[in-house]
Scaffold this motif. Structure first.
Motif, mmCIF file in Angstrom:
data_model
loop_
_atom_site.group_PDB
_atom_site.id
_atom_site.type_symbol
_atom_site.label_atom_id
_atom_site.label_comp_id
_atom_site.label_asym_id
_atom_site.label_seq_id
_atom_site.Cartn_x
_atom_site.Cartn_y
_atom_site.Cartn_z
ATOM 1 N N ASN A 1 0.833 -1.208 0.000
ATOM 2 C CA ASN A 1 0.000 0.000 0.000
ATOM 3 C C ASN A 1 0.863 1.252 0.000
ATOM 4 O OD1 ASN A 1 -2.374 -1.362 0.040
ATOM 5 N ND2 ASN A 1 -2.650 -1.245 2.249
ATOM 6 N N THR A 2 2.028 1.112 0.623
ATOM 7 C CA THR A 2 2.916 2.269 0.778
ATOM 8 C C THR A 2 3.690 2.516 -0.511
ATOM 9 O OG1 THR A 2 3.169 1.651 3.077
ATOM 10 C CG2 THR A 2 4.774 3.212 2.192
ATOM 11 N N GLU A 3 3.724 3.772 -0.918
ATOM 12 C CA GLU A 3 4.565 4.099 -2.074
ATOM 13 C C GLU A 3 6.004 4.207 -1.595
ATOM 14 O OE1 GLU A 3 5.202 7.393 -5.602
ATOM 15 O OE2 GLU A 3 3.801 7.807 -3.983
ATOM 16 N N LEU A 4 6.872 3.397 -2.166
ATOM 17 C CA LEU A 4 8.271 3.418 -1.761
ATOM 18 C C LEU A 4 8.916 4.685 -2.308
ATOM 19 C CD1 LEU A 4 9.188 -0.325 -2.469
ATOM 20 C CD2 LEU A 4 8.303 0.682 -0.365
ATOM 21 N N VAL A 5 9.569 5.394 -1.421
ATOM 22 C CA VAL A 5 10.171 6.666 -1.817
ATOM 23 C C VAL A 5 11.675 6.484 -1.901
ATOM 24 C CG1 VAL A 5 10.456 9.085 -1.213
ATOM 25 C CG2 VAL A 5 8.319 7.913 -0.698
ATOM 26 N N ASP A 6 12.240 6.894 -3.009
ATOM 27 C CA ASP A 6 13.665 6.679 -3.243
ATOM 28 C C ASP A 6 14.497 7.589 -2.352
ATOM 29 O OD1 ASP A 6 15.711 5.391 -4.353
ATOM 30 O OD2 ASP A 6 15.410 6.101 -6.392
ATOM 31 N N TYR A 7 15.711 7.140 -2.129
ATOM 32 C CA TYR A 7 16.588 7.944 -1.283
ATOM 33 C C TYR A 7 17.173 9.104 -2.077
ATOM 34 C CZ TYR A 7 20.486 5.538 -3.542
ATOM 35 O OH TYR A 7 21.375 5.038 -4.460
ATOM 36 N N TYR B 1 20.496 0.292 -5.163
ATOM 37 C CA TYR B 1 19.097 0.161 -5.580
ATOM 38 C C TYR B 1 18.418 1.521 -5.729
ATOM 39 C CZ TYR B 1 18.288 0.401 -0.490
ATOM 40 O OH TYR B 1 18.284 0.764 0.814
ATOM 41 N N SER B 2 17.390 1.509 -6.557
ATOM 42 C CA SER B 2 16.549 2.697 -6.744
ATOM 43 C C SER B 2 15.139 2.201 -7.042
ATOM 44 C CB SER B 2 17.073 3.551 -7.895
ATOM 45 O OG SER B 2 17.049 2.801 -9.083
ATOM 46 N N VAL B 3 14.169 3.072 -6.870
ATOM 47 C CA VAL B 3 12.776 2.652 -7.049
ATOM 48 C C VAL B 3 12.052 3.614 -7.974
ATOM 49 C CG1 VAL B 3 11.878 3.936 -5.055
ATOM 50 C CG2 VAL B 3 10.722 1.862 -5.803
ATOM 51 N N ASP B 4 11.163 3.049 -8.762
ATOM 52 C CA ASP B 4 10.252 3.862 -9.571
ATOM 53 C C ASP B 4 8.915 3.149 -9.569
ATOM 54 O OD1 ASP B 4 9.108 5.657 -11.240
ATOM 55 O OD2 ASP B 4 10.118 4.991 -13.049
ATOM 56 N N ASN B 5 7.918 3.817 -9.009
ATOM 57 C CA ASN B 5 6.580 3.244 -8.954
ATOM 58 C C ASN B 5 6.589 1.856 -8.300
ATOM 59 O OD1 ASN B 5 3.804 3.492 -9.500
ATOM 60 N ND2 ASN B 5 4.047 2.090 -11.219
ATOM 61 N N ASN B 6 7.279 1.763 -7.190
ATOM 62 C CA ASN B 6 7.366 0.538 -6.386
ATOM 63 C C ASN B 6 8.036 -0.637 -7.101
ATOM 64 O OD1 ASN B 6 6.159 1.968 -4.345
ATOM 65 N ND2 ASN B 6 4.786 0.323 -3.774
ATOM 66 N N ILE B 7 8.709 -0.363 -8.183
ATOM 67 C CA ILE B 7 9.545 -1.393 -8.801
ATOM 68 C C ILE B 7 10.992 -1.044 -8.474
ATOM 69 C CG2 ILE B 7 10.343 -2.397 -10.980
ATOM 70 C CD1 ILE B 7 7.500 -2.123 -11.987
ATOM 71 N N VAL B 8 11.618 -1.918 -7.687
ATOM 72 C CA VAL B 8 12.970 -1.633 -7.207
ATOM 73 C C VAL B 8 13.976 -2.321 -8.124
ATOM 74 C CG1 VAL B 8 14.559 -1.867 -5.273
ATOM 75 C CG2 VAL B 8 12.141 -1.435 -4.842
ATOM 76 N N THR B 9 14.904 -1.536 -8.611
ATOM 77 C CA THR B 9 15.987 -2.077 -9.436
ATOM 78 C C THR B 9 17.234 -2.192 -8.563
ATOM 79 O OG1 THR B 9 15.026 -0.879 -11.278
ATOM 80 C CG2 THR B 9 17.217 -1.801 -11.608
ATOM 81 N N ILE B 10 17.782 -3.414 -8.529
ATOM 82 C CA ILE B 10 18.922 -3.679 -7.636
ATOM 83 C C ILE B 10 20.138 -4.100 -8.468
ATOM 84 C CG2 ILE B 10 19.725 -5.044 -5.657
ATOM 85 C CD1 ILE B 10 16.756 -5.528 -4.982
ATOM 86 N N TYR B 11 21.260 -3.483 -8.171
ATOM 87 C CA TYR B 11 22.508 -3.818 -8.865
ATOM 88 C C TYR B 11 23.520 -4.373 -7.859
ATOM 89 C CZ TYR B 11 20.788 -1.132 -12.826
ATOM 90 O OH TYR B 11 20.045 -0.674 -13.873
ATOM 91 N N PHE B 12 24.169 -5.446 -8.265
ATOM 92 C CA PHE B 12 25.250 -5.992 -7.452
ATOM 93 C C PHE B 12 26.590 -5.615 -8.070
ATOM 94 C CE2 PHE B 12 24.149 -9.111 -4.033
ATOM 95 C CZ PHE B 12 22.860 -8.644 -3.855
#
Lengths: 397, 233
Positions: free
Chosen positions: A33-39, A70-81
């Motif tokens: 329900n919560t919109e994830l807010v990017d740092y 990681y970063s988020v856009d519209n609750n889709i989190v993109t993660i890089y290793f």
């Protein structure tokens, strides 16, 4: 389809776990329900943390990822290793056989708890456009901007006298005896100081003093003096200064040793004190030791009487519901009242609408608003019964 | 379903020749047919407006609103746009915005320039990504919040303009006759095939003007009018 999309685990724990079976970059957390807010670079994420654990540990032991990963856009989190061949370069997907956890921070969890009680203003506008506007309906077409306007104005009006007052601040009164009005303040509900038991004692507003809006400097014959720009020169208020140092005991009439021995108050019985005995009664309006406050519109501050210095207070106030995005929601108990407010506002300001239709929706609006007020006043039979039990007590004087 | 251009041309020629009145050349036909198709196409929108003001029924084949909407849907097109309207855009339907591929779609509200200026002065109705607005200035789309078109996620739903009719032909070197180039050549009628009768009658009326025969004009016009009346009352 039900309205709840979060699992119990997501709601209560504020977490969502994803098992990674093949190397993956993007993770979908849209069922939160919560919109994830990017740092913002160099700071913590506003409301979520991404953690990682290899599947080799059972149960998984999560460690937070670096913010750069990681970063988020519209609750889709993109993660890089990190690329093992290029240390310091993060361009690889999350490896297979690992677990990714998205965890909400505590304030974000609090915001989500009880959120089902509300419906957002955006949903209200969208639902209204779907259900109340179109062919074969009373409003065949309307500009969405108008609906947004009436919905927001409705929220403002509801905030003033229908919705629950939930805004409050716990503050310490400084030696200056004044506190700045909150940023989203519209009006106060109650001001009270807190004693050692945590119990509230109401601080009342007073008309004993007032805060002058202008304090012009005067010349010898009383004419305001101007500066080189031909504007009046302002000074500090003597009224405020006197009120700040005023001994409230001189107002309440409460007796203490200081008054008895050193003051020409009405309780001084020594023979040369002419005021003795000339006070015939106390005015209950002023005879309380909880102190007073006034609102200094000039400085945008609350001013308190001197006996409240250092006290802990709670300021309950109302806003208009439009100050912050998270405020733009209304309780579901008042949802229908909001629809009726919007439809009436549109019909009553539109030309060529028969008056009987306007009247019909005026009545509907009033009825639904009344319903909302009754619902939101939260009167429960048990609580009412408990209060009424006090009726049997004797009133002692 | 499109209407075959050759069927219409041959029908028109047949009716004209049957009466031994004259001949309509392919060039005349192409111009006239394009004109008539546009007339019928434009009438869809007025007819729809008219029918929306009447009580409708819920039957499968006699719902006039549904029927007209189906005729219009043939020309309905969707495309991603940046900041410029497509060249074949005839009427704008909806302009929508999606923040990214998986987010919900927000419809932009069309406003006039005056409304746009007024809205920007009011903080209570300030457009946002949830409730964006736009106006058109010389085929350019101006959005608020500014730059939504740059994301490539503006999607325009519009009615395209019908293409010009072309009865493609070659000339017989022996007798100079016009020979149709066959199916798949030229440009057929795009309007709904339920309008074929009206199409032929209206082309006949123009043909009557071309060959200067008032009787053809009057007969075709009367028949077209009668059909039109039947469809609307």
């Amino acid at each position: 389809m039900g309205l709840i999309t979060e699992t119990n685990y997501q709601y209560y724990e504020g977490k969502r776990i994803v098992n990674v079976t093949s190397p993956t970059l993007a993770f979908n957390f849209q069922d939160f329900n919560t919109e994830l807010v990017d740092y913002i670079a160099g700071t913590e994420p506003a409301n979520y943390i991404i953690e990682y654990s290899p599947l080799t540990t059972s149960p998984p032991v999560f460690t937070p990822l670096l913010l750069e990963q990681y970063s988020v856009d519209n609750n889709i989190v993109t993660i890089y290793f990190e690329d093992p061949l290029n240390p310091g370069v993060y361009d690889q997907p999350v490896p297979a056989n690992s677990v990714i956890q998205c965890r909400l921070v505590v304030p974000a969890k609090w915001d989500n708890y009880g959120g089902y009680e509300y419906v957002s203003l955006n949903d209200i506008v969208n639902n209204f456009m779907i259900a109340y506007v179109g062919e074969e309906k009373i409003i065949s077409s309307v500009k969405r901007t108008d609906v947004i306007f009436h919905a927001r104005r409705g929220l403002q009006e509801f905030s003033y006298d229908t919705l629950k007052s939930i805004k409050s601040q716990e503050l310490q009164i400084p030696p200056s005896l004044s506190l700045i009005i909150p940023q989203d303040y519209v009006n106060y509900v109650q001001m009270s100081w807190i004693d050692a038991l945590g119990i509230k004692h109401i601080i009342y507003p007073t008309t004993l003093t007032s805060n002058p809006y202008q304090v012009p400097v005067q010349d010898d014959i009383g004419i305001p003096v101007q500066d080189e720009f031909e504007e009046n020169i302002e000074s500090t208020s003597l009224t405020n200064e006197r009120w700040k140092v005023a001994n409230d005991l001189n107002i309440t009439g409460q007796i203490n040793s200081n008054i008895l021995n050193n003051n020409a108050g009405v309780y001084n019985w020594e023979w040369w004190k002419a005021a003795y005995g000339e006070r015939y009664g106390l005015n209950p309006l002023y005879t309380n030791e909880n102190g007073w406050f006034t609102i200094d519109e000039r400085e945008g501050k609350f001013s308190f009487s001197s006996n409240l210095a250092g006290k802990l207070i709670i300021l309950s106030y109302i806003s208009d519901g439009l100050a912050y995005d998270e405020d733009m929601r209304i309780p579901k108990m008042a949802e229908e009242a909001m629809y009726m407010h919007i439809i009436y506002s549109i019909l009553s300001t539109r030309k060529n609408v028969q008056e009987y239709i306007v009247r019909r929706f005026q009545k509907e609006k009033r009825a639904k608003l009344r319903n909302a007020k009754i619902r939101l006043s939260n009167i429960k039979l048990e609580a009412f019964t408990q209060v009424m039990r006090g009726k049997s007590k004797w009133i002692k004087h | 379903m499109a209407i075959n251009v050759n069927d219409v041309y041959q029908t028109v020629l047949l009716i004209l020749n049957k009466e031994q009145r004259g001949y309509m050349t392919p060039l005349e036909f192409n111009k006239t047919a394009t004109q008539v198709q546009l007339e019928i196409f434009e009438s869809y929108f007025e007819d729809l407006n008219q029918q929306l003001r009447l009580n409708q029924n819920d039957s499968s084949y006699a719902d006039r609103v549904k029927h007209i909407e189906e005729k219009i849907e043939i020309f309905q097109t969707q495309t991603n746009v940046n900041a410029t309207l497509p060249a074949d855009c005839h009427r704008i339907g909806t302009l929508s915005y999606q923040k990214n591929a998986s987010s919900i779609t927000h419809t932009l509200e069309k406003v006039t320039v005056a409304e746009y200026n007024a809205i920007t002065t009011s903080r209570i109705v300030t457009p946002s990504e949830d409730f964006p607005i736009y106006y058109i200035n010389q085929n350019e789309i101006w959005t608020l919040p500014v730059g939504l078109g740059l994301s490539g996620r503006l999607r325009l739903n519009y009615i395209k303009k019908p293409k010009d009719i072309v009865w493609q032909y070659s000339v017989d070197p022996v007798n100079g006759a016009y020979i149709w180039s066959g199916p798949g050549t030229g440009q057929s009628f795009e309007i709904d095939d339920s309008d074929q009768t009206e199409l032929v009658l209206k082309i006949l009326a123009y043909a009557g003007i071309i060959i200067r025969d008032p009787q053809v004009v009057q007969t075709a016009s009367a028949m077209a009018q009668q059909q039109d009346q039947n469809e609307k009352t």
